[in-house]
Motif scaffolding. Structure first.
Motif, mmCIF file in Angstrom:
data_model
loop_
_atom_site.group_PDB
_atom_site.id
_atom_site.type_symbol
_atom_site.label_atom_id
_atom_site.label_comp_id
_atom_site.label_asym_id
_atom_site.label_seq_id
_atom_site.Cartn_x
_atom_site.Cartn_y
_atom_site.Cartn_z
ATOM 1 N N ASP A 114 50.478 23.335 43.512
ATOM 2 C CA ASP A 114 51.760 22.676 43.800
ATOM 3 C C ASP A 114 52.814 23.682 44.251
ATOM 4 O OD1 ASP A 114 50.678 20.241 43.161
ATOM 5 O OD2 ASP A 114 51.506 20.175 41.126
ATOM 6 N N ILE A 115 52.963 24.774 43.486
ATOM 7 C CA ILE A 115 53.957 25.780 43.864
ATOM 8 C C ILE A 115 53.545 26.490 45.143
ATOM 9 C CG2 ILE A 115 52.924 27.582 42.404
ATOM 10 C CD1 ILE A 115 56.679 27.056 43.243
ATOM 11 N N GLY A 116 52.236 26.700 45.306
ATOM 12 C CA GLY A 116 51.750 27.360 46.509
ATOM 13 C C GLY A 116 52.042 26.569 47.769
ATOM 14 N N GLU A 117 51.912 25.246 47.697
ATOM 15 C CA GLU A 117 52.196 24.407 48.865
ATOM 16 C C GLU A 117 53.675 24.449 49.218
ATOM 17 O OE1 GLU A 117 50.100 22.920 50.912
ATOM 18 O OE2 GLU A 117 48.384 23.650 49.765
ATOM 19 N N LYS A 118 54.540 24.519 48.205
ATOM 20 C CA LYS A 118 55.981 24.630 48.473
ATOM 21 C C LYS A 118 56.295 25.965 49.146
ATOM 22 C CE LYS A 118 57.727 21.544 44.822
ATOM 23 N NZ LYS A 118 56.432 20.950 44.443
ATOM 24 N N LEU A 119 55.658 27.021 48.671
ATOM 25 C CA LEU A 119 55.856 28.332 49.278
ATOM 26 C C LEU A 119 55.288 28.368 50.694
ATOM 27 C CD1 LEU A 119 55.031 30.562 46.182
ATOM 28 C CD2 LEU A 119 57.283 30.249 47.244
ATOM 29 N N ARG A 120 54.155 27.679 50.908
ATOM 30 C CA ARG A 120 53.558 27.587 52.245
ATOM 31 C C ARG A 120 54.550 26.982 53.236
ATOM 32 N NH1 ARG A 120 48.320 26.911 54.515
ATOM 33 N NH2 ARG A 120 48.384 25.730 56.456
ATOM 34 N N ALA A 175 53.067 35.695 46.037
ATOM 35 C CA ALA A 175 53.391 34.777 44.944
ATOM 36 C C ALA A 175 52.528 33.526 45.014
ATOM 37 C CB ALA A 175 54.868 34.397 44.997
ATOM 38 N N SER A 176 52.353 32.991 46.219
ATOM 39 C CA SER A 176 51.488 31.827 46.396
ATOM 40 C C SER A 176 50.058 32.153 45.998
ATOM 41 C CB SER A 176 51.533 31.370 47.857
ATOM 42 O OG SER A 176 50.625 30.314 48.096
ATOM 43 N N ARG A 177 49.596 33.346 46.383
ATOM 44 C CA ARG A 177 48.217 33.763 46.068
ATOM 45 C C ARG A 177 48.030 33.974 44.569
ATOM 46 N NH1 ARG A 177 47.512 37.482 49.836
ATOM 47 N NH2 ARG A 177 46.664 35.786 51.108
ATOM 48 N N ALA A 178 49.035 34.486 43.903
ATOM 49 C CA ALA A 178 48.937 34.691 42.454
ATOM 50 C C ALA A 178 48.715 33.362 41.746
ATOM 51 C CB ALA A 178 50.202 35.376 41.931
ATOM 52 N N ALA A 179 49.514 32.361 42.091
ATOM 53 C CA ALA A 179 49.350 31.041 41.479
ATOM 54 C C ALA A 179 47.981 30.463 41.797
ATOM 55 C CB ALA A 179 50.457 30.110 41.968
ATOM 56 N N HIS A 180 47.555 30.624 43.033
ATOM 57 C CA HIS A 180 46.275 30.082 43.478
ATOM 58 C C HIS A 180 45.104 30.712 42.717
ATOM 59 C CE1 HIS A 180 43.512 29.183 47.163
ATOM 60 N NE2 HIS A 180 43.518 28.172 46.329
ATOM 61 N N ALA A 181 45.135 32.041 42.615
ATOM 62 C CA ALA A 181 44.036 32.750 41.948
ATOM 63 C C ALA A 181 43.954 32.412 40.466
ATOM 64 C CB ALA A 181 44.207 34.258 42.131
ATOM 65 N N HIS A 182 45.083 32.421 39.788
ATOM 66 C CA HIS A 182 45.083 32.245 38.335
ATOM 67 C C HIS A 182 44.974 30.778 37.904
ATOM 68 C CE1 HIS A 182 45.810 36.468 37.577
ATOM 69 N NE2 HIS A 182 46.792 36.458 38.459
ATOM 70 N N GLN A 183 45.552 29.890 38.695
ATOM 71 C CA GLN A 183 45.601 28.476 38.296
ATOM 72 C C GLN A 183 44.436 27.655 38.829
ATOM 73 O OE1 GLN A 183 49.455 26.839 39.367
ATOM 74 N NE2 GLN A 183 50.536 28.649 38.611
ATOM 75 N N LYS A 184 43.847 28.081 39.933
ATOM 76 C CA LYS A 184 42.828 27.236 40.563
ATOM 77 C C LYS A 184 41.491 27.938 40.784
ATOM 78 C CE LYS A 184 42.462 23.697 44.148
ATOM 79 N NZ LYS A 184 43.238 22.970 45.197
ATOM 80 N N ILE A 185 41.518 29.103 41.432
ATOM 81 C CA ILE A 185 40.259 29.740 41.796
ATOM 82 C C ILE A 185 39.504 30.257 40.573
ATOM 83 C CG2 ILE A 185 39.178 31.603 43.104
ATOM 84 C CD1 ILE A 185 41.512 31.414 45.087
ATOM 85 N N GLN A 186 40.150 31.037 39.740
ATOM 86 C CA GLN A 186 39.465 31.599 38.578
ATOM 87 C C GLN A 186 38.911 30.529 37.642
ATOM 88 O OE1 GLN A 186 41.440 34.902 36.637
ATOM 89 N NE2 GLN A 186 40.398 34.490 34.696
ATOM 90 N N PRO A 187 39.682 29.473 37.295
ATOM 91 C CA PRO A 187 39.111 28.426 36.436
ATOM 92 C C PRO A 187 37.874 27.769 37.055
ATOM 93 C CG PRO A 187 41.495 28.250 36.454
ATOM 94 C CD PRO A 187 41.135 29.258 37.502
ATOM 95 N N ALA A 188 37.885 27.566 38.371
ATOM 96 C CA ALA A 188 36.728 26.965 39.038
ATOM 97 C C ALA A 188 35.521 27.886 38.953
ATOM 98 C CB ALA A 188 37.062 26.653 40.490
ATOM 99 N N LEU A 189 35.718 29.183 39.170
ATOM 100 C CA LEU A 189 34.623 30.141 39.074
ATOM 101 C C LEU A 189 34.073 30.211 37.658
ATOM 102 C CD1 LEU A 189 36.069 33.041 41.275
ATOM 103 C CD2 LEU A 189 34.294 31.398 41.921
ATOM 104 N N GLU A 190 34.958 30.132 36.680
ATOM 105 C CA GLU A 190 34.532 30.142 35.278
ATOM 106 C C GLU A 190 33.681 28.922 34.951
ATOM 107 O OE1 GLU A 190 38.275 30.445 33.320
ATOM 108 O OE2 GLU A 190 38.313 32.646 33.374
ATOM 109 N N ALA A 191 33.920 27.816 35.663
ATOM 110 C CA ALA A 191 33.165 26.583 35.446
ATOM 111 C C ALA A 191 31.862 26.549 36.240
ATOM 112 C CB ALA A 191 34.032 25.376 35.817
#
Length: 225
Positions: free
Chosen positions: A63-69, A91-107
């Protein structure tokens, strides 16, 4: 003029295939290189093989990443200097990596990402003249050093890239930049891939779509095996 076109990211043995059960595949290339089409085809092919797949993009992805985009790519937001631009993308990449990408990889999910750290290295590091090493280090800090298992670089000539992007109509702030800017980032992408060939699948994006897809799928299956 940037002086970091020969920058070689340090090898990271922990990312040979891990440390997460999922697999992180990034697509890079200039505007109009065919990333969107190839990500869609790869996602379909992997899903048919029974894999769990997440397709995402940068800047954005949260959500925050899209606003920054929207802030940095859309016209009408006033002047954005190169340093501010680089920090917004980080900043957009930080949110993306920690909030979306890493949790998906962990799953255990396969994450297919349209652009990642190399795009900032090319666009802000080379195109804006801030230096590949400086911008890469910023992104690695912002993401907690979350790196892809493989990067698929779709390489097309500058002329082909500009023609394809122009055919789409409306150009965002990056697409609207002059040929000098786009020539610099095109060279930067190739330089990054050539400096660390074991981390990239460098594919001629000017080939027919199905031929490119076959090569992309082969590269993905190789890293999944």
């Amino acid at each position: 003029m940037t002086q970091a076109l020969t920058y070689t990211p340090d090898a990271d043995p922990a990312r040979a295939h891990g440390p997460y059960p999922g697999t992180f595949i990034v697509f890079e290339g200039g505007d109009g290189s065919g990333k969107t089409t190839q990500i869609k085809l790869l996602a379909e092919a992997l899903t048919e093989r029974g894999y769990s797949v997440l397709v995402t993009r940068e800047p954005g992805g949260t959500d925050i990443g899209e606003k920054l985009r929207a802030l940095v790519l859309e016209h009408g937001n006033g002047s954005i200097d190169p340093h501010t631009e680089a920090l917004i993308f980080a900043a957009s990449r930080a949110a993306h990596a920690h909030q979306k990408i890493q949790p998906a990889l962990e799953a255990g999910t396969i994450v297919l990402c349209d652009r990642y750290i190399d795009s900032s290295a090319a666009y802000q590091g080379a195109g804006r003249g801030l230096g590949l090493e400086t911008i890469t280090d910023l992104s690695r800090w912002a993401t907690g050093n979350l790196l892809p298992d493989i990067t698929v670089l779709l390489d097309v000539s500058l002329a082909e890239s500009r023609a394809r992007a122009g055919a789409r109509g409306h150009a965002d702030r990056m697409e609207a930049a002059d040929d000098t800017f786009h020539s610099a980032l095109h060279s930067a992408f190739r330089s990054l891939a050539q400096a660390a060939p074991e981390r990239y699948a460098l594919i001629n994006g000017a080939q027919p779509i199905e031929q490119v897809h076959k090569q992309v799928l082969d590269a993905a299956l190789a890293v999944l095996s």
